[in-house]
Design an enzyme around this catalytic site. Structure first.
Site, short mmCIF file in Angstrom:
data_model
loop_
_atom_site.label_atom_id
_atom_site.label_comp_id
_atom_site.label_asym_id
_atom_site.label_seq_id
_atom_site.Cartn_x
_atom_site.Cartn_y
_atom_site.Cartn_z
N GLU A 156 1.50 -5.63 14.00
CA GLU A 156 0.31 -5.72 14.85
C GLU A 156 -0.23 -7.14 14.89
OE1 GLU A 156 -2.76 -3.08 13.51
OE2 GLU A 156 -3.94 -3.28 15.33
N ARG A 203 0.81 -1.22 0.00
CA ARG A 203 0.00 0.00 0.00
C ARG A 203 0.84 1.27 0.00
NH1 ARG A 203 -3.66 -3.71 2.80
NH2 ARG A 203 -2.31 -3.54 4.61
P1 AMP Z 1 2.60 -1.85 11.76
O1 AMP Z 1 3.91 -2.51 11.45
O2 AMP Z 1 1.90 -2.52 12.90
O3 AMP Z 1 2.73 -0.36 11.95
O4 AMP Z 1 1.66 -2.14 10.53
C1 AMP Z 1 1.72 -1.34 9.43
C2 AMP Z 1 1.39 -2.06 8.17
O5 AMP Z 1 0.34 -3.03 8.28
C3 AMP Z 1 0.91 -1.05 7.18
O6 AMP Z 1 1.58 -1.33 5.97
C4 AMP Z 1 -0.58 -1.25 7.04
O7 AMP Z 1 -0.90 -1.31 5.70
C5 AMP Z 1 -0.88 -2.57 7.73
N1 AMP Z 1 -1.83 -2.46 8.89
C6 AMP Z 1 -1.57 -2.82 10.15
N2 AMP Z 1 -2.61 -2.61 10.96
C7 AMP Z 1 -3.57 -2.08 10.19
C8 AMP Z 1 -4.90 -1.62 10.45
N3 AMP Z 1 -5.45 -1.67 11.68
N4 AMP Z 1 -5.60 -1.11 9.41
C9 AMP Z 1 -5.04 -1.03 8.18
N5 AMP Z 1 -3.82 -1.45 7.86
C10 AMP Z 1 -3.07 -1.99 8.85
#
Ligand code: AMP
Length: 177
Positions: A101, A64
């Site tokens: 996450e 994305r």
């Molecule tokens: P993080 O490493 O936890 O900051 O996750 C970021 C990546 O995971 C980004 O590339 C987002 O596209 C995707 N992502 C993680 N959690 C979400 C969420 N709650 N909603 C949308 N995309 C998410």
């Protein structure tokens, strides 16, 4: 950037409960990307902040981060560098493992993607726990660029992802939930 415009973009983000696993509130930006006015507001807002920073490369995180990352590179007169999932890049790569996450993951970048004269803007759609971007920052820093900036379209405040990053890092979001 005009608050009404940012509120318009926020209103176009779709929330999907329990995707991809139970307990996650997934912020679906495709509903904002498909609206031409929204897409323009997002790219313009990011461009306005970075236009005078001498950015030479925009590094977008798969997948994305590719969408607005490529548009931004064109507007900024910079090159585009993909940060990808393992096994996708054809030449010599460097890689890093990170926590996210929902699970753990690895990302890679071509070894020759960035050099010591580059000013890099790393871009992704969303800041959740921050693990992905922290990994990307580590990856980019391994190639010793002149400066690094970090941008997300959207930040999720409750997850505290921002706290993972050094205070002196220039990190921006267009809007937060
Ligand atoms: P993080 O490493 O936890 O900051 O996750 C970021 C990546 O995971 C980004 O590339 C987002 O596209 C995707 N992502 C993680 N959690 C979400 C969420 N709650 N909603 C949308 N995309 C998410």
């Amino acid at each position: 950037m005009d608050k009404a415009k940012i509120d318009y973009v926020k209103s176009k983000v779709r929330n999907i409960p329990d995707f991809p696993i139970k307990g996650i509130q997934f912020k679906d930006l495709t509903t904002a990307f498909k609206d031409p006015e929204c897409l323009n507001i997002i790219v313009d807002a990011i461009y306005e902040y970075y236009k005078d920073k001498g950015i030479t490369k925009v590094a977008g995180i798969e997948s994305r981060g590719f969408i607005c990352g490529a548009a931004l590179a064109v507007k900024l007169g910079a090159g585009f560098v993909p940060i990808r999932k393992p096994g996708k890049l054809p030449a010599d790569t460097i890689s890093v493992d990170f926590r996210k996450e929902y699970g753990t993951d690895t990302i890679e970048m071509h070894k020759d993607a960035i050099g010591p004269d580059d000013v890099v803007l790393i871009h992704d759609d969303l800041l959740a726990t921050g693990g992905t971007m922290l990994g990307a920052l580590d990856l980019v820093n391994q190639l010793n660029p002149k400066a690094v900036y970090v941008n997300f379209i959207c930040g999720l405040d409750d997850l505290g992802g921002r706290d993972l990053f050094p205070g002196e890092l220039d990190l921006t979001t267009v809007f937060d939930f």
